[in-house]
Design a protein around this motif. Sequence first.
Motif: not given
Length: 239
Positions: A29, A42, A56
């Motif tokens: 990330l 990401a 995420a």
Amino acid sequence: MIPDIATLYDVSEGTWPPERTWVEGPWTLRDGAGGGKRVSAATALGEVDEADVVQAEAAMQSIGQRSLFMIREGEEALDALLATRGYDCIDEVVVYVAPIDLLTDQAVPRVTCFSIWKPLAIMNEIWASGGIGAERLAVMDRAKVKTGILTRWNEKPAGVAFAAVHNGVTMVHAVEVLTHQRKLGVAQWMMRAAAFWGAKQGAQHLAVLCVADNKPANALYTKLGFTRAGTYHYRQSPE
């Protein structure tokens, strides 16, 4: 040996670095601090499922970023998964690379290109005219071995570019030529100037990223002898 696409993905990050990078579950990330998609997206460390995507998404939203994923070659399953979740496919990017001496076969004309860091006011103005503002200048500043290239043509400022070195590859970013100075060879001389600068830093290859839809730029890099190493694109949440 020409660097492969996996190496060039790494070079891209090393020469255009996020403010912060961390690993969470099966993801790398990034906090881009407003510096654009490449420093904010990401990327997957391996196979992922829908629950991983939700993880995420939550991480990106927790730092105020829109959910955004970079899809690299070989990640068709992730691409399809995000498509089923309504993510938009945007900005296919072509990665080009060439031996650096391919671009040092012609001397750059005198007083045409100047390697300068930190950028002069005129360089920042030219970048700003192309939408490259303070946040992206901050990205440049984070790179370790770097320079700005200011180009003059017809005795006037013509264009700018940013170049940095990572693992023996010089990568050129943020190429911007003023509208009235286009189609005059300015970008070619900037690339050659970047090659000469990179060779002095010990780099063996020169690389550049180009949005697939930018036909003039793609034609230029092909004409200069760059090899198409691969591609990537983004999937962005529709929110």
